[in-house]
Each structure stands twice: as C-alpha cells, then as structure tokens.
Write a protein that holds these residues in place. Sequence first.
Motif, PDB file in Angstrom:
ATOM      1  N   VAL A  19       0.888  -1.223   0.001  1.00 47.97           N
ATOM      2  CA  VAL A  19       0.048  -0.058  -0.039  1.00 47.97           C
ATOM      3  C   VAL A  19       0.959   1.234  -0.061  1.00 47.97           C
ATOM      4  O   VAL A  19       0.414   2.189  -0.798  1.00 47.97           O
ATOM      5  CB  VAL A  19      -0.962   0.015   1.174  1.00 47.97           C
ATOM      6  N   THR A  20       1.879   1.270   0.789  1.00 50.18           N
ATOM      7  CA  THR A  20       2.981   2.346   0.849  1.00 50.18           C
ATOM      8  C   THR A  20       3.610   2.703  -0.462  1.00 50.18           C
ATOM      9  O   THR A  20       3.732   3.741  -0.944  1.00 50.18           O
ATOM     10  CB  THR A  20       3.988   2.309   1.874  1.00 50.18           C
ATOM     11  N   LEU A  21       3.788   1.578  -1.079  1.00 53.59           N
ATOM     12  CA  LEU A  21       4.597   1.459  -2.597  1.00 53.59           C
ATOM     13  C   LEU A  21       3.758   2.160  -3.517  1.00 53.59           C
ATOM     14  O   LEU A  21       4.054   3.059  -4.103  1.00 53.59           O
ATOM     15  CB  LEU A  21       5.170   0.233  -2.718  1.00 53.59           C
ATOM     16  N   TYR A  22       2.574   1.747  -3.611  1.00 53.86           N
ATOM     17  CA  TYR A  22       1.635   2.213  -4.506  1.00 53.86           C
ATOM     18  C   TYR A  22       1.109   3.680  -4.348  1.00 53.86           C
ATOM     19  O   TYR A  22       1.087   4.276  -5.343  1.00 53.86           O
ATOM     20  CB  TYR A  22       0.447   1.190  -4.474  1.00 53.86           C
ATOM     21  N   THR A  23       0.970   3.914  -3.052  1.00 56.48           N
ATOM     22  CA  THR A  23       0.292   5.189  -2.532  1.00 56.48           C
ATOM     23  C   THR A  23       1.617   6.150  -3.012  1.00 56.48           C
ATOM     24  O   THR A  23       1.243   7.331  -3.865  1.00 56.48           O
ATOM     25  CB  THR A  23       0.322   5.400  -1.184  1.00 56.48           C
ATOM     26  N   SER A  24       2.714   5.963  -2.667  1.00 55.67           N
ATOM     27  CA  SER A  24       3.971   6.814  -3.019  1.00 55.67           C
ATOM     28  C   SER A  24       4.022   6.937  -4.544  1.00 55.67           C
ATOM     29  O   SER A  24       4.511   8.060  -5.028  1.00 55.67           O
ATOM     30  CB  SER A  24       5.016   6.150  -2.413  1.00 55.67           C
ATOM     31  N   LEU A  25       3.947   5.685  -5.239  1.00 52.86           N
ATOM     32  CA  LEU A  25       3.998   5.907  -6.735  1.00 52.86           C
ATOM     33  C   LEU A  25       2.936   6.763  -7.265  1.00 52.86           C
ATOM     34  O   LEU A  25       3.400   7.524  -8.349  1.00 52.86           O
ATOM     35  CB  LEU A  25       4.265   4.462  -7.346  1.00 52.86           C
ATOM     36  N   ALA A  26       1.685   6.734  -7.020  1.00 54.41           N
ATOM     37  CA  ALA A  26       0.754   7.408  -7.313  1.00 54.41           C
ATOM     38  C   ALA A  26       1.127   8.942  -7.141  1.00 54.41           C
ATOM     39  O   ALA A  26       0.846   9.885  -7.978  1.00 54.41           O
ATOM     40  CB  ALA A  26      -0.550   6.952  -6.618  1.00 54.41           C
ATOM     41  N   GLU A  27       1.478   9.092  -5.894  1.00 62.54           N
ATOM     42  CA  GLU A  27       1.790  10.763  -5.520  1.00 62.54           C
ATOM     43  C   GLU A  27       2.751  11.259  -6.191  1.00 62.54           C
ATOM     44  O   GLU A  27       2.838  12.203  -6.788  1.00 62.54           O
ATOM     45  CB  GLU A  27       2.164  10.767  -4.106  1.00 62.54           C
ATOM     46  N   ALA A  28       3.755  10.392  -6.600  1.00 62.21           N
ATOM     47  CA  ALA A  28       5.060  10.773  -7.513  1.00 62.21           C
ATOM     48  C   ALA A  28       4.972  10.900  -8.784  1.00 62.21           C
ATOM     49  O   ALA A  28       5.300  12.049  -9.571  1.00 62.21           O
ATOM     50  CB  ALA A  28       6.307   9.915  -7.384  1.00 62.21           C
ATOM     51  N   THR A  29       4.010  10.313  -9.522  1.00 63.54           N
ATOM     52  CA  THR A  29       3.381  10.406 -10.556  1.00 63.54           C
ATOM     53  C   THR A  29       2.317  11.241 -11.084  1.00 63.54           C
ATOM     54  O   THR A  29       2.346  12.222 -11.781  1.00 63.54           O
ATOM     55  CB  THR A  29       3.388   8.905 -11.510  1.00 63.54           C
ATOM     56  N   LEU A  30       1.438  11.143 -10.263  1.00 60.90           N
ATOM     57  CA  LEU A  30       0.111  11.936 -10.423  1.00 60.90           C
ATOM     58  C   LEU A  30      -0.023  13.233 -10.077  1.00 60.90           C
ATOM     59  O   LEU A  30      -0.162  14.161 -10.805  1.00 60.90           O
ATOM     60  CB  LEU A  30      -1.235  11.311 -10.004  1.00 60.90           C
ATOM     61  N   ASN A  31       0.702  13.628  -8.805  1.00 61.14           N
ATOM     62  CA  ASN A  31       0.752  14.668  -8.367  1.00 61.14           C
ATOM     63  C   ASN A  31       2.057  15.390  -8.499  1.00 61.14           C
ATOM     64  O   ASN A  31       2.413  16.541  -8.062  1.00 61.14           O
ATOM     65  CB  ASN A  31       0.266  14.862  -6.822  1.00 61.14           C
ATOM     66  N   ARG A  32       3.126  14.397  -9.296  1.00 55.48           N
ATOM     67  CA  ARG A  32       4.441  15.076  -9.334  1.00 55.48           C
ATOM     68  C   ARG A  32       5.112  15.431  -8.237  1.00 55.48           C
ATOM     69  O   ARG A  32       5.984  16.402  -8.150  1.00 55.48           O
ATOM     70  CB  ARG A  32       4.376  16.188 -10.497  1.00 55.48           C
ATOM     71  N   LYS A  33       4.950  14.736  -7.036  1.00 51.16           N
ATOM     72  CA  LYS A  33       5.478  14.890  -5.711  1.00 51.16           C
ATOM     73  C   LYS A  33       6.880  14.092  -5.456  1.00 51.16           C
ATOM     74  O   LYS A  33       6.797  13.245  -4.317  1.00 51.16           O
ATOM     75  CB  LYS A  33       4.413  14.772  -4.648  1.00 51.16           C
ATOM     76  N   TYR A  34       7.659  13.933  -6.603  1.00 47.90           N
ATOM     77  CA  TYR A  34       8.535  13.193  -6.463  1.00 47.90           C
ATOM     78  C   TYR A  34       9.785  13.405  -5.270  1.00 47.90           C
ATOM     79  O   TYR A  34       9.795  12.786  -4.599  1.00 47.90           O
ATOM     80  CB  TYR A  34       9.623  13.166  -7.664  1.00 47.90           C
ATOM     81  N   ASP A  35       9.861  14.796  -4.833  1.00 45.55           N
ATOM     82  CA  ASP A  35      10.732  15.248  -3.944  1.00 45.55           C
ATOM     83  C   ASP A  35      10.296  14.636  -2.516  1.00 45.55           C
ATOM     84  O   ASP A  35      10.992  14.480  -1.641  1.00 45.55           O
ATOM     85  CB  ASP A  35      10.931  16.539  -3.919  1.00 45.55           C
ATOM     86  N   ASP A  36       8.746  14.588  -2.568  1.00 42.14           N
ATOM     87  CA  ASP A  36       8.096  14.357  -1.180  1.00 42.14           C
ATOM     88  C   ASP A  36       8.206  13.020  -0.989  1.00 42.14           C
ATOM     89  O   ASP A  36       8.150  12.336   0.202  1.00 42.14           O
ATOM     90  CB  ASP A  36       6.832  14.827  -1.116  1.00 42.14           C
ATOM     91  N   THR A  37       8.224  11.973  -1.914  1.00 39.04           N
ATOM     92  CA  THR A  37       7.827  10.605  -1.855  1.00 39.04           C
ATOM     93  C   THR A  37       9.373   9.969  -2.034  1.00 39.04           C
ATOM     94  O   THR A  37       9.436   8.927  -1.758  1.00 39.04           O
ATOM     95  CB  THR A  37       6.972  10.003  -2.936  1.00 39.04           C
ATOM     96  N   LYS A  38      10.699  10.480  -2.463  1.00 42.03           N
ATOM     97  CA  LYS A  38      11.585   9.864  -2.701  1.00 42.03           C
ATOM     98  C   LYS A  38      12.406   9.701  -1.409  1.00 42.03           C
ATOM     99  O   LYS A  38      13.202   8.729  -1.329  1.00 42.03           O
ATOM    100  CB  LYS A  38      12.708  10.622  -3.513  1.00 42.03           C
ATOM    101  N   VAL A  39      12.081  10.016  -0.195  1.00 43.41           N
ATOM    102  CA  VAL A  39      12.585   9.652   0.992  1.00 43.41           C
ATOM    103  C   VAL A  39      11.925   8.259   1.550  1.00 43.41           C
ATOM    104  O   VAL A  39      12.474   7.565   2.268  1.00 43.41           O
ATOM    105  CB  VAL A  39      12.080  10.654   2.120  1.00 43.41           C
ATOM    106  N   ILE A  40      11.010   7.787   0.890  1.00 41.40           N
ATOM    107  CA  ILE A  40      10.174   6.593   1.137  1.00 41.40           C
ATOM    108  C   ILE A  40      10.884   5.548   0.054  1.00 41.40           C
ATOM    109  O   ILE A  40      11.366   4.520   0.461  1.00 41.40           O
ATOM    110  CB  ILE A  40       8.651   6.485   1.319  1.00 41.40           C
TER     111      ILE A  40
END
Length: 205
Positions: A134-155
């Motif tokens: 769930v964490t993996l998919y949520t982070s991937l969705a955030e990184a791609t859809l919302n372009r929040k790569y910098d926020d999610t790359k710590v995970i």
Amino acid sequence: MKEFFQTFTLNEGLTITIAILALAISVISYFNTSNRDKRQLRIGRIEEIIEIIHVLIGNYRYFDDTFFLQEKIRKGIEIESKKIELINLEKRQVDLLQNISNEINLQEKLIRMTVIVNAYLPENKLRNKLRTLVTLYTSLAEATLNRKYDDTKVIFSVYPRPWIILPFIEEIQTELIKEMKLGYDNNIYGENPFDEEFKKKMNLL
C-alpha cells in the motif's frame, strides 16, 4: 398413589433433561453458527484484498511507465531538442493515468485495503507485506500523478519494474489463499495446463 408420584417424578425428570439438552444444543449451535459466520466474513474480506491487488497490479505498468518517463526528464537523459517532446508526452501520460486512477477508484481501494488488512489479518509478516505494498503504490501514485517526487523519494527513490514486483505479488496472493484455510494454496498466477489443450482444440497452434 406411590406409583403415580414415581411416574410423575420420572416424567418430570425426563422433561427437564430434554429441556437441558435442547438448551445445550441451542447454545452450541449458536456458537457454531457465530464462528462460521465470522469465518465466512473473514474469508470474504481476504477475497476482497486479493481482488484489490489484482486491480492494482493490473494497472501498475501505467504508473511505472509514467514514472520512468518522468525520471528521464528529471535526469535530462535525452538531448535538449527532444525535451519538449518528452514533456508533452509526460503530460499525456499523466492525463491517462488520472483517468485510470479515477476509473479504478485508486484512492478508495488503497484506503479500503488498509482497513481490511489491519482489521482482519493478524500482526505478522503477511500483514506487513501488504502494508508495504500500500505504501509503495501510494508513493508511486503521488510521485507520478501529483508530481511530488521530492516528497516521496524519502520513502522510495525508485520503484520496482512490473516484471520485478510480480513475484512479490504472487507470493502475497499465495499467502492470502493459505490464510483463508480452505485447503488450497495454489498460485493464482501459475501456468494453466489447459492452455495448450485449448489451443489444439481451437486450432490456434
């Protein structure tokens, strides 16, 4: 008169015994039914987890493709003349991803799976694997859809490609089937031995 009282006492005793037995059977039946209902409910929830995973992994490659493209743009791998083309392609990819996300109710499914996993699975490795998924998919969705790569790359700074994550998904689903305790532990992604026979019957070889 003595015989009457003896008969009455025997009849009364028999009635009480039957009543006690009936009550005991009712109590046992109630608990058996209650336990069976709880088991059926738990099996139903585990089936729901498997269904959600099937939907998620079926659409994983679209998120993966988008992230891979965004990674190329971030790292400036392509020459400058192709950068505009890649950016336009990335925009179309994100739009497509948004449509897919809405169609499968992605956010709702991730929340639903989190609730079921926490409510119906014991605190063990399988439960933790699902929470990680769930964490993996949520982070991937955030990184791609919302372009929040910098926020999610710590995970997760990178994400497994579809062919790499598939064995992990197969492992989880096999463990979930075992958790249902129905006597089956087959891998739902395993090869179907009937495929070849079907192709022969349909003249597809």
